[in-house]
Write a protein that holds these residues in place. Structure first.
Motif, PDB file in Angstrom:
ATOM      1  N   TYR A   7      35.148  40.143  51.057  1.00  0.00           N
ATOM      2  CA  TYR A   7      36.048  39.831  49.950  1.00  0.00           C
ATOM      3  C   TYR A   7      35.342  39.753  48.599  1.00  0.00           C
ATOM      4  O   TYR A   7      36.013  39.750  47.561  1.00  0.00           O
ATOM      5  CB  TYR A   7      36.788  38.523  50.241  1.00  0.00           C
ATOM      6  CG  TYR A   7      37.444  38.535  51.603  1.00  0.00           C
ATOM      7  CD1 TYR A   7      38.379  39.518  51.927  1.00  0.00           C
ATOM      8  CD2 TYR A   7      37.099  37.600  52.577  1.00  0.00           C
ATOM      9  CE1 TYR A   7      38.963  39.565  53.178  1.00  0.00           C
ATOM     10  CE2 TYR A   7      37.684  37.632  53.836  1.00  0.00           C
ATOM     11  CZ  TYR A   7      38.613  38.616  54.137  1.00  0.00           C
ATOM     12  OH  TYR A   7      39.176  38.667  55.384  1.00  0.00           O
ATOM     13  N   LYS A 348      39.577  39.902  59.914  1.00  0.00           N
ATOM     14  CA  LYS A 348      39.636  38.983  58.779  1.00  0.00           C
ATOM     15  C   LYS A 348      38.667  37.837  59.057  1.00  0.00           C
ATOM     16  O   LYS A 348      38.528  37.413  60.208  1.00  0.00           O
ATOM     17  CB  LYS A 348      41.056  38.418  58.623  1.00  0.00           C
ATOM     18  CG  LYS A 348      42.015  39.333  57.870  1.00  0.00           C
ATOM     19  CD  LYS A 348      43.305  38.613  57.564  1.00  0.00           C
ATOM     20  CE  LYS A 348      44.250  39.468  56.741  1.00  0.00           C
ATOM     21  NZ  LYS A 348      43.727  39.806  55.413  1.00  0.00           N
ATOM     22  N   VAL A 352      39.566  33.097  54.443  1.00  0.00           N
ATOM     23  CA  VAL A 352      40.975  33.490  54.516  1.00  0.00           C
ATOM     24  C   VAL A 352      41.625  32.943  55.777  1.00  0.00           C
ATOM     25  O   VAL A 352      42.783  32.537  55.775  1.00  0.00           O
ATOM     26  CB  VAL A 352      41.102  35.026  54.474  1.00  0.00           C
ATOM     27  CG1 VAL A 352      42.550  35.454  54.546  1.00  0.00           C
ATOM     28  CG2 VAL A 352      40.445  35.558  53.218  1.00  0.00           C
ATOM     29  N   THR A 428      43.265  40.625  49.478  1.00  0.00           N
ATOM     30  CA  THR A 428      42.793  39.274  49.725  1.00  0.00           C
ATOM     31  C   THR A 428      41.847  38.814  48.625  1.00  0.00           C
ATOM     32  O   THR A 428      41.831  37.638  48.255  1.00  0.00           O
ATOM     33  CB  THR A 428      42.089  39.200  51.092  1.00  0.00           C
ATOM     34  OG1 THR A 428      42.974  39.720  52.094  1.00  0.00           O
ATOM     35  CG2 THR A 428      41.730  37.773  51.445  1.00  0.00           C
ATOM     36  N   LEU A 432      42.191  35.394  46.617  1.00  0.00           N
ATOM     37  CA  LEU A 432      41.117  34.402  46.479  1.00  0.00           C
ATOM     38  C   LEU A 432      40.857  34.064  45.018  1.00  0.00           C
ATOM     39  O   LEU A 432      40.486  32.930  44.686  1.00  0.00           O
ATOM     40  CB  LEU A 432      39.832  34.923  47.131  1.00  0.00           C
ATOM     41  CG  LEU A 432      39.831  34.921  48.664  1.00  0.00           C
ATOM     42  CD1 LEU A 432      38.602  35.661  49.182  1.00  0.00           C
ATOM     43  CD2 LEU A 432      39.844  33.490  49.199  1.00  0.00           C
ATOM     44  N   ALA A 435      43.184  31.499  44.297  1.00  0.00           N
ATOM     45  CA  ALA A 435      42.911  30.283  45.061  1.00  0.00           C
ATOM     46  C   ALA A 435      41.795  29.442  44.453  1.00  0.00           C
ATOM     47  O   ALA A 435      41.649  28.269  44.792  1.00  0.00           O
ATOM     48  CB  ALA A 435      42.547  30.650  46.499  1.00  0.00           C
ATOM     49  N   PHE A 466      49.275  36.146  52.688  1.00  0.00           N
ATOM     50  CA  PHE A 466      48.713  34.997  51.987  1.00  0.00           C
ATOM     51  C   PHE A 466      49.132  33.642  52.545  1.00  0.00           C
ATOM     52  O   PHE A 466      48.659  32.609  52.066  1.00  0.00           O
ATOM     53  CB  PHE A 466      49.099  35.050  50.501  1.00  0.00           C
ATOM     54  CG  PHE A 466      48.470  36.190  49.744  1.00  0.00           C
ATOM     55  CD1 PHE A 466      47.128  36.515  49.911  1.00  0.00           C
ATOM     56  CD2 PHE A 466      49.222  36.944  48.859  1.00  0.00           C
ATOM     57  CE1 PHE A 466      46.551  37.558  49.209  1.00  0.00           C
ATOM     58  CE2 PHE A 466      48.656  37.995  48.142  1.00  0.00           C
ATOM     59  CZ  PHE A 466      47.309  38.303  48.323  1.00  0.00           C
ATOM     60  N   MET A 469      46.160  31.631  53.799  1.00  0.00           N
ATOM     61  CA  MET A 469      45.304  31.223  52.697  1.00  0.00           C
ATOM     62  C   MET A 469      45.934  30.063  51.921  1.00  0.00           C
ATOM     63  O   MET A 469      45.244  29.128  51.499  1.00  0.00           O
ATOM     64  CB  MET A 469      45.075  32.412  51.766  1.00  0.00           C
ATOM     65  CG  MET A 469      43.965  32.199  50.751  1.00  0.00           C
ATOM     66  SD  MET A 469      43.899  33.549  49.573  1.00  0.00           S
ATOM     67  CE  MET A 469      43.845  34.953  50.677  1.00  0.00           C
TER      68      MET A 469
END
Length: 553
Positions: A7, A348, A352, A428, A432, A435, A466, A469
């Protein structure tokens, strides 16, 4: 060989985020500013996504290609299949003349364009969103509005704006049910939380819709009707979501709202009838609008014939949306095809997900249970009732296919782009980035849902992407996981109007081909402002109104 997603491939989130945004920026700039045709813009975006995934994120070229192909198949079924068949039904009704009678009957309820928008774009569209989702409401309402004489930009853009508040509970609650199932949320708790967010916007959006169409003064002239429409949708939406469940929220709210508005219009009409079919201000398609003609009164038999295809459509779409019916049809025919070289070969990784998680890639050819098949059957039955012979039906179907061929190609390419960004992890990276906003996370986490829908075209896909997350970030920041899971879905609904496939559906339904960029530029402002308002509400729920987080039993 398992490939793990990365990521932050450059060890710098600013650089990685900028790279991850390139495919979406390429497509949107090509579509919205360079006026490039939609299928070419989508192709350029897909090429950019492959380049970023392979050379920046290290995704094997073979996997990237397979992910794009997998997305393309999902573009054809269910999305493209819905578009093709709803336009097929529309073509049958137009050529038969029954569509004109339907338009006259709607004009008979009210000749005021603002009230027609409330009834068709908001109420009627919400019903189809609740029953089917996946592009059906925009295809139906935009097609009816263009038939009523609205300008192409008004018919397409306003249908997109109207199709917001119902989206989180669309297709019999599929987005929220998927959110709970995939990421371990309590279904009733997260449903109730969405039901404490969206009713505010169910009340706001009808006002917003008329303001966007006719301006503030014209909006205030019909505020009683707007208030009736919004309240009669928002109150059932809150009650059903908090005390019953997600499946019938939109359908019940839409029926209550539609009936309430029609009954209200029997005792109230505005002093001034708004007859302009174009968006007030700069409407580049105004010259294509049709001024209202005299209201033609048809006998009851003609009205029944005109409305029959749409009643049949509503019944079939509702039946096809029922989980037991879908399960039964899938039991008859729904072969699964794991994508060799992709299925369970991408992982993944944290942060995440709590532990590494393999991504599945199984294409299910659920042709029988697809909503588009229900629409096709309703179109065929309606065609027979309209006295078409089988040869004529086949001819109209293939003419329709030729009419929407570029739209189908665009949807395939856009879904290929969206699926590749999911499997490569670039989407993603964008999530992030949101986030990491700390105390502002309730606001930016909501915008994460918005960007998820804008990229994937689906509130369901955004919740899958999402939802986990949101839960992890909320727990780390001491926020309610249900609040942020709901915010992902509620914020996502405002991204629906700018997602590329919805815009293509709208341009196809109005036959305003190669104007997808014009539609995007018109709706973008409305989308981002409404998404920010949802983010503001979620922030208030998080820090100022904690009582809204209480569980209702």
């Amino acid at each position: 060989m398992i490939w793990q997603q990365i990521y932050d491939p450059f060890g710098n989130m600013y650089i990685s985020t900028l790279l991850a945004a390139i495919p979406v920026v390429v497509m949107l700039v090509a579509l919205g500013f360079l006026h490039i045709k939609a299928h070419i813009a989508a192709g350029l975006g897909l090429i950019a996504a492959i380049v970023v995934a392979v050379f920046a994120y290290g995704m094997p070229m073979d996997m990237a290609g397979r992910a794009a192909v997998y997305g393309g198949f999902t573009g054809l079924l269910p999305i493209g299949w819905i578009v093709l068949n709803i336009i097929f039904l529309q073509q049958l009704a137009e050529q038969n003349g029954s569509f004109k009678i339907l338009q006259d009957s709607l004009s008979g309820i009210t000749a005021d364009r603002r009230l027609q928008l409330l009834l068709i774009a908001f109420c009627f569209g919400a019903f189809f969103e609740g029953a089917a989702g996946f592009g059906t409401p925009v295809a139906v309402t935009a097609g009816i509005l263009i038939g009523l004489g609205f300008s192409p930009l008004a018919a397409s853009g306003l249908s997109l704006i109207a199709n917001t508040a119902p989206v989180a509970f669309g297709a019999l609650g599929t987005p929220v049910i998927t959110l709970a199932k995939v990421h371990g949320y309590d279904l009733m708790e997260v449903t109730a939380m969405i039901g404490r967010q969206l009713p505010f916007f169910s009340l706001l959006v009808p006002f917003w819709l008329i303001w966007a169409f006719a301006g503030r003064k014209a909006m205030m002239e019909i505020w009683p009707a707007i208030l009736v429409t919004g309240l009669s949708f928002a109150i059932p939406q809150y009650l059903v979501s908090n005390f019953i469940g997600p499946e019938l929220v939109d359908i019940i709210a839409a029926i209550v709202s539609m009936v309430s508005l029609v009954l209200f219009l029997r005792v109230w009409q505005p002093k001034t009838i708004w007859t302009s079919p174009s968006i007030k201000g700069h409407d580049i398609s105004a010259h294509e609008a049709k001024p209202p003609g005299p209201v033609v009164v048809h006998d009851r038999a003609a009205l029944i014939r005109a409305w029959t295809p749409w009643v049949i459509l509503s019944v079939f779409v509702f039946i096809w949306g029922l989980p037991p019916v879908k399960a039964w049809l899938n039991g008859i025919f729904a072969p699964s095809f794991p994508m060799t070289g992709l299925h369970n070969l991408i992982e993944k990784v944290p942060p995440v997900v709590p532990v590494p998680h393999k991504e599945t890639a199984v294409y299910v050819l659920n042709l029988l249970s697809a909503t588009g098949t229900g629409i096709l059957l309703s179109a065929i039955i309606s065609a027979l009732i309209m006295k078409y012979n089988p040869i004529e039906i086949v001819k109209v179907f293939f003419r329709t296919f030729w009419l929407v061929r570029y739209s189908l190609l665009t949807i395939v390419l856009m879904l290929g782009l969206g699926t590749l960004t999911r499997y490569s992890g670039t989407d993603t990276t964008l999530g992030l980035a949101f986030a990491n906003s700390g105390v502002f996370y309730p606001f930016f986490g909501t915008l994460m849902g918005w960007i998820g829908v804008a990229m994937t075209g689906s509130d369901t896909a955004s919740n899958v992407l999402f939802g986990g997350m949101q839960k992890v970030a909320a727990e780390q920041l001491g926020l309610s996981p249900n609040l942020m899971g709901a915010a992902n879905s509620s914020g996502g609904v405002m991204g629906k109007m700018i997602d590329a496939q919805s815009i293509v559906v709208a341009s196809t339904a109005t036959k305003w081909f190669n104007h997808e960029g014009d539609i995007l530029r018109y709706v973008f402002f409305h989308s981002i402002v409404l998404a920010c308002l949802v983010g503001g509400l979620v922030t208030l729920q998080a820090y100022v109104w904690p009582f809204t987080l209480m569980v209702v039993h």
